[in-house]
Design a protein around this motif. Sequence first.
Motif, PDB file in Angstrom:
ATOM      1  N   ASN A  72       0.816  -1.219   0.000  1.00 13.87           N
ATOM      2  CA  ASN A  72       0.000   0.000   0.000  1.00 13.87           C
ATOM      3  C   ASN A  72       0.845   1.262   0.000  1.00 13.87           C
ATOM      4  O   ASN A  72       0.353   2.372  -0.203  1.00 13.87           O
ATOM      5  N   LEU A  73       2.179   1.104   0.200  1.00 10.26           N
ATOM      6  CA  LEU A  73       3.104   2.238   0.161  1.00 10.26           C
ATOM      7  C   LEU A  73       3.792   2.370  -1.198  1.00 10.26           C
ATOM      8  O   LEU A  73       4.545   3.316  -1.426  1.00 10.26           O
ATOM      9  N   GLY A  74       3.535   1.412  -2.096  1.00  8.49           N
ATOM     10  CA  GLY A  74       4.128   1.486  -3.438  1.00  8.49           C
ATOM     11  C   GLY A  74       5.341   0.609  -3.652  1.00  8.49           C
ATOM     12  O   GLY A  74       6.048   0.766  -4.642  1.00  8.49           O
ATOM     13  N   TRP A  75       5.579  -0.355  -2.720  1.00 13.82           N
ATOM     14  CA  TRP A  75       6.661  -1.334  -2.901  1.00 13.82           C
ATOM     15  C   TRP A  75       6.028  -2.719  -3.006  1.00 13.82           C
ATOM     16  O   TRP A  75       5.105  -3.031  -2.255  1.00 13.82           O
ATOM     17  N   ILE A  76       6.526  -3.568  -3.885  1.00 11.77           N
ATOM     18  CA  ILE A  76       6.053  -4.952  -3.935  1.00 11.77           C
ATOM     19  C   ILE A  76       7.245  -5.896  -4.055  1.00 11.77           C
ATOM     20  O   ILE A  76       8.325  -5.510  -4.525  1.00 11.77           O
TER      21      ILE A  76
END
Length: 429
Positions: A72-76
């Motif tokens: 949800n913070l933009g890291w996967i």
Amino acid sequence: MSKPKKIIDNPTSAELLKQFEAFESLEALYKVFPFARSLFPKMEEAFNEFKKIKKQAEILKVPDQFNERFANLGWIAYESMNMEVMQKAINIHDTEGTDAAENFLSDSYDEEILKWGILRFNGNRDFKKRIRLTEMAREDYLAGRYHACIPLLLSLLDGLVNDVSKHVGFFAENVDLTAWDCIAAHESGLQTLASILTKGRNKTNEDAISIPFRNGILHGRELAFDNKVVAAKCWAALFAARDWAGALDAGKKEPKPKEEVSWEQLFKQISETNLMKKSIEEWKPRIFEDIPYLPFEGNISNLPENTPEHAVATFLDHWCNKRFGPIGDALLYFTDTPKGKKAGMARQDFGRHVPVSFKVLGVDDQAAAVTHVIAELRFEVDGQERFKEVSVRAIYQDLENNPSARSIPGGHWRIVQNSFTDIIYAPNL
């Protein structure tokens, strides 16, 4: 409402866990019937080894744990992401907080990570044609020019997904970024990331952001997007997209037919694992007296067969004679690549600078499956001789292309293309 699937439910991980459960059931039966110990005296040792392997398999949970904290913070999580970085980021998140973890992740996208990430672009046609622009983004990023690299990376990401999918770009509403048995392309991965990055930004914002909101950045509504965290997330998304493209190249868009593992196969796997462990434990690097034929130049048939130096010399001989088919066959690949495509890729990569001769100088046996072969290449450029020394990494693989101990028969040596990066991708020698 069904529970969302986790990455650990992917077929590769799930099958391994299923085998663990089967082995645990066998261990329970073994303990219930004492006579089994006299019939199979070595099984106790196998069970002890199994417990160690199962403990190491806890790493299978890391991608899910990472996405739960950071998606949800933009890291996967993605296949080529360093597992130790993932684990450390999770630990920092849980002990020091989100900001500290994000700063750590941003710092991990350094010059070395970018170098190897971009090198992997050479294995895919659509990524390879964009290396020039990606290198420009890398230069801007390392120089701190985030205002320049972020829009470029977002543009590259959109176009790459469009070309690979042959449908729509990364930021399209109906984009499909899923693939079977792939970490990056799990439903909690790129698909989730795309939905976050495409959120509407309807008001002009002067406050700093930490997520690369594509619409706000490219439409001029986000006026403080230029920071390292946003830039690093763009790189992470780009490298994750490369792993998704690799999964599609390997035919993982749709599930493969399920294969049941029999008890006989399970015991065979255990036996092979024990043999591999024994071979690795007994392996020792060669000493100078073992390789009196080095340095070497001349007829490669005079080198001992099934040695890394013979494999590298054969490869270099093919290169000198522009035999691109055998060059393609000899390289190490991380995805299933058709034979004809291998030859074409080899011609494109190794056809620009072709040596006229070579000399094998020495070897550095680093592990049971790994040797670095030191060689000197001679080129003729504008009527002058140029010499380049290379350290060629050779990997020993079994018939299923898994790393194997060199003492186990039936394997073959494969050449790592990155060994020649400074030559094959150089504009001039």
